[in-house]
Scaffold this motif. Structure first.
Motif, PDB file in Angstrom:
ATOM      1  N   LEU A 206     -29.266   9.860  26.804  1.00  0.00           N
ATOM      2  CA  LEU A 206     -29.847  10.474  25.562  1.00  0.00           C
ATOM      3  C   LEU A 206     -30.861   9.661  24.696  1.00  0.00           C
ATOM      4  CD1 LEU A 206     -26.314  12.173  24.549  1.00  0.00           C
ATOM      5  CD2 LEU A 206     -28.400  13.317  25.472  1.00  0.00           C
ATOM      6  N   ASP A 207     -30.636   8.433  25.143  1.00  0.00           N
ATOM      7  CA  ASP A 207     -31.186   7.510  24.180  1.00  0.00           C
ATOM      8  C   ASP A 207     -32.247   6.554  24.695  1.00  0.00           C
ATOM      9  OD1 ASP A 207     -29.873   8.403  21.918  1.00  0.00           O
ATOM     10  OD2 ASP A 207     -28.216   7.036  22.305  1.00  0.00           O
ATOM     11  N   THR A 208     -32.904   7.018  25.868  1.00  0.00           N
ATOM     12  CA  THR A 208     -33.737   6.309  26.650  1.00  0.00           C
ATOM     13  C   THR A 208     -34.973   7.369  27.002  1.00  0.00           C
ATOM     14  OG1 THR A 208     -31.999   4.930  27.546  1.00  0.00           O
ATOM     15  CG2 THR A 208     -34.079   4.658  28.477  1.00  0.00           C
ATOM     16  N   HIS A 209     -36.322   6.476  26.530  1.00  0.00           N
ATOM     17  CA  HIS A 209     -37.479   7.233  26.913  1.00  0.00           C
ATOM     18  C   HIS A 209     -38.384   6.373  27.268  1.00  0.00           C
ATOM     19  CE1 HIS A 209     -35.692  11.109  25.125  1.00  0.00           C
ATOM     20  NE2 HIS A 209     -35.132  10.357  24.152  1.00  0.00           N
ATOM     21  N   PRO A 210     -39.429   6.938  28.055  1.00  0.00           N
ATOM     22  CA  PRO A 210     -40.497   5.976  28.319  1.00  0.00           C
ATOM     23  C   PRO A 210     -41.648   6.140  27.116  1.00  0.00           C
ATOM     24  CG  PRO A 210     -41.011   8.049  29.416  1.00  0.00           C
ATOM     25  CD  PRO A 210     -39.430   8.164  28.861  1.00  0.00           C
ATOM     26  N   PHE A 211     -42.492   5.015  26.930  1.00  0.00           N
ATOM     27  CA  PHE A 211     -43.408   4.932  25.784  1.00  0.00           C
ATOM     28  C   PHE A 211     -44.187   6.271  25.822  1.00  0.00           C
ATOM     29  CE2 PHE A 211     -47.181   3.726  23.845  1.00  0.00           C
ATOM     30  CZ  PHE A 211     -46.785   3.268  22.657  1.00  0.00           C
ATOM     31  N   GLY A 212     -44.683   6.878  26.919  1.00  0.00           N
ATOM     32  CA  GLY A 212     -45.454   8.089  26.788  1.00  0.00           C
ATOM     33  C   GLY A 212     -44.823   9.295  25.996  1.00  0.00           C
ATOM     34  N   TRP A 213     -43.518   9.108  25.930  1.00  0.00           N
ATOM     35  CA  TRP A 213     -42.684  10.265  25.245  1.00  0.00           C
ATOM     36  C   TRP A 213     -43.263  10.239  23.753  1.00  0.00           C
ATOM     37  CZ3 TRP A 213     -38.389   9.624  21.673  1.00  0.00           C
ATOM     38  CH2 TRP A 213     -37.907  10.770  21.491  1.00  0.00           C
ATOM     39  N   LEU A 214     -43.412   8.843  23.239  1.00  0.00           N
ATOM     40  CA  LEU A 214     -43.776   8.887  21.765  1.00  0.00           C
ATOM     41  C   LEU A 214     -45.401   9.451  21.650  1.00  0.00           C
ATOM     42  CD1 LEU A 214     -42.592   5.238  21.031  1.00  0.00           C
ATOM     43  CD2 LEU A 214     -41.529   7.467  20.493  1.00  0.00           C
ATOM     44  N   THR A 215     -46.024   9.112  22.412  1.00  0.00           N
ATOM     45  CA  THR A 215     -47.366  10.056  22.539  1.00  0.00           C
ATOM     46  C   THR A 215     -47.502  11.279  22.444  1.00  0.00           C
ATOM     47  OG1 THR A 215     -48.339   7.979  23.492  1.00  0.00           O
ATOM     48  CG2 THR A 215     -49.788   9.889  23.549  1.00  0.00           C
ATOM     49  N   MET A 216     -46.506  11.802  23.531  1.00  0.00           N
ATOM     50  CA  MET A 216     -46.530  13.433  23.553  1.00  0.00           C
ATOM     51  C   MET A 216     -45.922  14.000  22.311  1.00  0.00           C
ATOM     52  SD  MET A 216     -43.672  15.884  24.333  1.00  0.00           S
ATOM     53  CE  MET A 216     -42.555  14.839  25.097  1.00  0.00           C
ATOM     54  N   LEU A 217     -44.889  13.192  21.610  1.00  0.00           N
ATOM     55  CA  LEU A 217     -44.415  13.791  20.406  1.00  0.00           C
ATOM     56  C   LEU A 217     -45.227  13.857  19.199  1.00  0.00           C
ATOM     57  CD1 LEU A 217     -40.843  12.106  20.100  1.00  0.00           C
ATOM     58  CD2 LEU A 217     -41.341  14.544  20.573  1.00  0.00           C
ATOM     59  N   SER A 218     -46.218  12.810  19.039  1.00  0.00           N
ATOM     60  CA  SER A 218     -47.122  12.718  18.179  1.00  0.00           C
ATOM     61  C   SER A 218     -48.013  14.090  18.188  1.00  0.00           C
ATOM     62  CB  SER A 218     -47.853  11.504  18.260  1.00  0.00           C
ATOM     63  OG  SER A 218     -48.710  11.596  19.188  1.00  0.00           O
ATOM     64  N   ARG A 219     -48.214  14.245  19.455  1.00  0.00           N
ATOM     65  CA  ARG A 219     -49.337  15.518  19.535  1.00  0.00           C
ATOM     66  C   ARG A 219     -48.574  16.726  19.133  1.00  0.00           C
ATOM     67  NH1 ARG A 219     -51.362  12.338  24.218  1.00  0.00           N
ATOM     68  NH2 ARG A 219     -50.056  13.604  25.381  1.00  0.00           N
ATOM     69  N   VAL A 220     -47.165  17.050  19.972  1.00  0.00           N
ATOM     70  CA  VAL A 220     -46.732  18.216  19.627  1.00  0.00           C
ATOM     71  C   VAL A 220     -46.003  18.382  18.320  1.00  0.00           C
ATOM     72  CG1 VAL A 220     -44.478  19.257  20.543  1.00  0.00           C
ATOM     73  CG2 VAL A 220     -45.956  18.079  22.224  1.00  0.00           C
ATOM     74  N   LEU A 221     -45.576  17.552  17.779  1.00  0.00           N
ATOM     75  CA  LEU A 221     -44.870  17.608  16.420  1.00  0.00           C
ATOM     76  C   LEU A 221     -46.025  17.866  15.349  1.00  0.00           C
ATOM     77  CD1 LEU A 221     -41.999  15.168  16.230  1.00  0.00           C
ATOM     78  CD2 LEU A 221     -42.092  17.680  16.896  1.00  0.00           C
ATOM     79  N   GLY A 222     -47.175  17.253  15.634  1.00  0.00           N
ATOM     80  CA  GLY A 222     -48.319  17.597  14.538  1.00  0.00           C
ATOM     81  C   GLY A 222     -48.947  19.035  14.646  1.00  0.00           C
ATOM     82  N   GLY A 223     -48.471  19.730  15.808  1.00  0.00           N
ATOM     83  CA  GLY A 223     -48.622  20.989  15.559  1.00  0.00           C
ATOM     84  C   GLY A 223     -47.887  22.037  15.244  1.00  0.00           C
ATOM     85  N   ALA A 224     -46.523  21.556  14.870  1.00  0.00           N
ATOM     86  CA  ALA A 224     -45.360  22.457  14.717  1.00  0.00           C
ATOM     87  C   ALA A 224     -45.620  23.220  13.395  1.00  0.00           C
ATOM     88  CB  ALA A 224     -43.996  21.654  14.477  1.00  0.00           C
ATOM     89  N   ARG A 225     -45.160  24.461  13.558  1.00  0.00           N
ATOM     90  CA  ARG A 225     -45.204  25.420  12.423  1.00  0.00           C
ATOM     91  C   ARG A 225     -43.911  26.211  11.578  1.00  0.00           C
ATOM     92  NH1 ARG A 225     -49.140  23.149  12.755  1.00  0.00           N
ATOM     93  NH2 ARG A 225     -51.476  23.948  13.049  1.00  0.00           N
ATOM     94  N   LEU A 226     -44.023  26.324  10.584  1.00  0.00           N
ATOM     95  CA  LEU A 226     -42.957  26.910   9.907  1.00  0.00           C
ATOM     96  C   LEU A 226     -43.036  28.485   9.551  1.00  0.00           C
ATOM     97  CD1 LEU A 226     -39.904  26.436   8.797  1.00  0.00           C
ATOM     98  CD2 LEU A 226     -41.115  25.725   6.800  1.00  0.00           C
ATOM     99  N   ALA A 227     -42.346  29.334   9.813  1.00  0.00           N
ATOM    100  CA  ALA A 227     -42.390  30.651   9.547  1.00  0.00           C
ATOM    101  C   ALA A 227     -40.976  30.944   8.524  1.00  0.00           C
ATOM    102  CB  ALA A 227     -42.351  31.680  10.513  1.00  0.00           C
ATOM    103  N   PRO A 228     -41.241  30.697   7.270  1.00  0.00           N
ATOM    104  CA  PRO A 228     -39.932  30.559   6.399  1.00  0.00           C
ATOM    105  C   PRO A 228     -39.199  31.828   6.325  1.00  0.00           C
ATOM    106  CG  PRO A 228     -41.776  30.202   4.983  1.00  0.00           C
ATOM    107  CD  PRO A 228     -42.435  30.200   6.714  1.00  0.00           C
ATOM    108  N   GLY A 229     -39.914  32.815   6.405  1.00  0.00           N
ATOM    109  CA  GLY A 229     -39.116  34.287   6.094  1.00  0.00           C
ATOM    110  C   GLY A 229     -38.393  34.858   7.222  1.00  0.00           C
ATOM    111  N   VAL A 230     -38.464  34.463   8.527  1.00  0.00           N
ATOM    112  CA  VAL A 230     -38.050  35.147   9.484  1.00  0.00           C
ATOM    113  C   VAL A 230     -36.440  34.939   9.622  1.00  0.00           C
ATOM    114  CG1 VAL A 230     -37.697  34.908  12.201  1.00  0.00           C
ATOM    115  CG2 VAL A 230     -39.851  34.281  11.256  1.00  0.00           C
TER     116      VAL A 230
END
Length: 337
Positions: A206-230
């Motif tokens: 659960l607590d071990t990831h390669p460095f590339g995981w951080l790069t992937m997260l930065s791209r993916v989370l930057g595109g996250a969207r919120l639909a508050p009314g659902v």
């Protein structure tokens, strides 16, 4: 048969049938689900260790991806893992572990026809009971918990190697013991008492990831969207495109849902993960949480996923979909109503 606290949710008749099938088996294939996690692999390897010690030839496999995720490669019994092509066409017993339906077997679903008996061991409420024998406990925290009850009924002692595999499924499917039931910590204590290092097992899984995981997260989370009314509680979602994942293992991609689901403004979370091999195919992870009467506690994502061809648990489920990101969001929103 011995009934233990860990087996309270199991039907005694099903347990007896499962024990009898395994006890008389002269060859066994254990199939884990596609994109395997520690619960399905831990369950499969625990069974393999027990069967091998009884002198029974056993093969453990999963259809995809081609290699076992790195975090699980230190689990005892990995030597019994074989590529799909090496899984025999005919065996006495085929055991499907942590698979809610035949579709979760992937390309290995065709091995069912060559098995004299099929045993399904699972804890998903949405399980389709596709086996000749179905050992299903929807109240169990993990499929490894169900395996524990089976081994107890069989009279098989649980040593450190088997306990390691069982604990792997328990610690991951409970989210490091955030989602538990009465008896969960008792089971964990029992497994730890064999001498396994629980902290090291959890760290590796659960607590071990390669460095590339951080790069992937930065791209993916930057595109996250919120639909508050659902559904009155809000939906947060993100897409992991094949280009974002790069060479990362499937488990690194799957871990994104555990970050997205922490969004305070949304009671439902979804992560769409693009296949790197099949154009237009996405696997979707859904999560919901109880935020009080009339809110997300009424959102059963297993029901949503089942309606979209998948399945899972009330608060954690998934399905497979095809199409563009716009199509996928439209389909999910329509299912959520």
């Amino acid at each position: 048969m011995t009934t233990t606290p860990d087996a309270v949710g199991l039907d005694p008749v099903d347990v007896q049938a499962a024990v009898a099938a395994l006890a008389r088996a002269r060859s066994v294939t254990v199939v884990c689900h596609v994109q395997p996690d520690a619960d399905t692999v831990g369950s499969g390897l625990a069974l393999a260790l027990v069967l091998h010690r009884r002198g029974v030839p056993v093969w453990v496999s999963f259809a995809e991806p081609a290699e076992l995720p790195a975090s699980m490669r230190t689990l005892p019994g990995v030597r019994y893992l074989v590529p799909p092509a090496e899984v025999p066409r005919a065996v006495d017993v085929l055991v499907a572990v942590d698979c809610g339906g035949v579709n979760r077997l992937g390309a290995l679903a065709d091995r069912i026809d060559g098995a004299a008996t099929t045993l399904v061991i699972d804890h998903h409420r949405s399980n389709t009971r596709f086996g000749a024998i179905n050992l299903i406990d929807p109240s169990a925290e993990s499929t490894t918990s169900v395996i524990t009850g089976l081994l107890d009924a069989w009279g098989v002692p649980i040593d450190a190697e088997v306990a390691h595999c069982l604990y792997a499924g328990l610690v991951t499917d409970t989210g490091s013991f955030r989602w538990v039931r009465p008896g969960t910590h008792r089971l964990a204590d029992r497994l730890l008492a064999t001498g396994i290092n629980g902290a090291e097992i959890a760290r590796a899984l659960l607590d071990t990831h390669p460095f590339g995981w951080l790069t992937m997260l930065s791209r993916v989370l930057g595109g996250a969207r919120l639909a508050p009314g659902v559904r009155g509680v809000g939906l947060v979602y993100a897409f992991v495109r094949a280009a974002d994942a790069g060479e990362l293992d499937s488990e690194e991609v799957e871990s994104v849902i555990d970050i997205v689901r922490t969004t305070a403004e949304a009671g439902i979370a979804a992560v769409f993960k693009e296949s790197g091999t099949v154009p237009g195919r996405w696997t979707v992870s859904l999560r919901s949480r109880d935020t009080g009467p009339g809110a997300a506690d009424a959102v059963d994502v297993a029901r949503i996923a089942t309606g979209l061809g998948g399945g899972g648990h009330r608060f954690a489920a998934g399905y497979t979909a095809f199409g563009s990101p716009e199509d996928l969001i439209a389909g999910l929103l329509n299912a959520l109503g």
